[in-house]
Scaffold this motif. Structure first.
Motif, mmCIF file in Angstrom:
data_model
loop_
_atom_site.group_PDB
_atom_site.id
_atom_site.type_symbol
_atom_site.label_atom_id
_atom_site.label_comp_id
_atom_site.label_asym_id
_atom_site.label_seq_id
_atom_site.Cartn_x
_atom_site.Cartn_y
_atom_site.Cartn_z
ATOM 1 N N SER A 43 -4.270 9.016 -0.929
ATOM 2 C CA SER A 43 -4.245 9.166 0.526
ATOM 3 C C SER A 43 -3.927 7.850 1.225
ATOM 4 O O SER A 43 -3.454 7.837 2.350
ATOM 5 C CB SER A 43 -5.580 9.711 1.026
ATOM 6 O OG SER A 43 -6.625 8.839 0.642
ATOM 7 N N ALA A 44 -4.173 6.726 0.556
ATOM 8 C CA ALA A 44 -3.884 5.404 1.128
ATOM 9 C C ALA A 44 -2.775 4.740 0.307
ATOM 10 O O ALA A 44 -2.496 5.133 -0.819
ATOM 11 C CB ALA A 44 -5.135 4.532 1.102
ATOM 12 N N SER A 45 -2.159 3.743 0.852
ATOM 13 C CA SER A 45 -1.100 3.011 0.172
ATOM 14 C C SER A 45 -1.691 2.158 -0.945
ATOM 15 O O SER A 45 -2.537 1.298 -0.699
ATOM 16 C CB SER A 45 -0.361 2.132 1.178
ATOM 17 O OG SER A 45 0.610 1.369 0.535
ATOM 18 N N THR A 46 -1.243 2.401 -2.177
ATOM 19 C CA THR A 46 -1.706 1.634 -3.336
ATOM 20 C C THR A 46 -0.551 1.473 -4.310
ATOM 21 O O THR A 46 0.376 2.282 -4.320
ATOM 22 C CB THR A 46 -2.865 2.350 -4.070
ATOM 23 O OG1 THR A 46 -2.409 3.636 -4.512
ATOM 24 C CG2 THR A 46 -4.079 2.532 -3.193
#
Length: 69
Positions: A43-46
């Protein structure tokens, strides 16, 4: 790109850098663009494990960091 008789849905396989760039360009010409990716996306930028896009640039171009070629 598409005409009135053509399909209005584009499908891109792969959500890597090239796939997402292709989807962005196709979105200008198609009503619907679907991106299919085998991995579960966070769900987050990684960074993505195992892909060249997630590797540090130093592994690709060590001379940029002043390291011996």
């Amino acid at each position: 790109m598409p005409t009135d008789t053509d399909a209005r849905h584009a499908v891109v396989i792969g959500a890597g850098m090239a796939g997402l760039a292709a989807a962005r360009v196709l979105a200008d010409s198609f009503e619907v663009v679907t991106v299919i990716e085998r991995d579960t996306l966070p769900s987050a930028s990684t960074p993505r494990a195992g892909g060249a896009a997630g590797a540090p640039c130093l592994l690709v171009r060590p001379y940029l960091a002043g390291l011996p070629w």
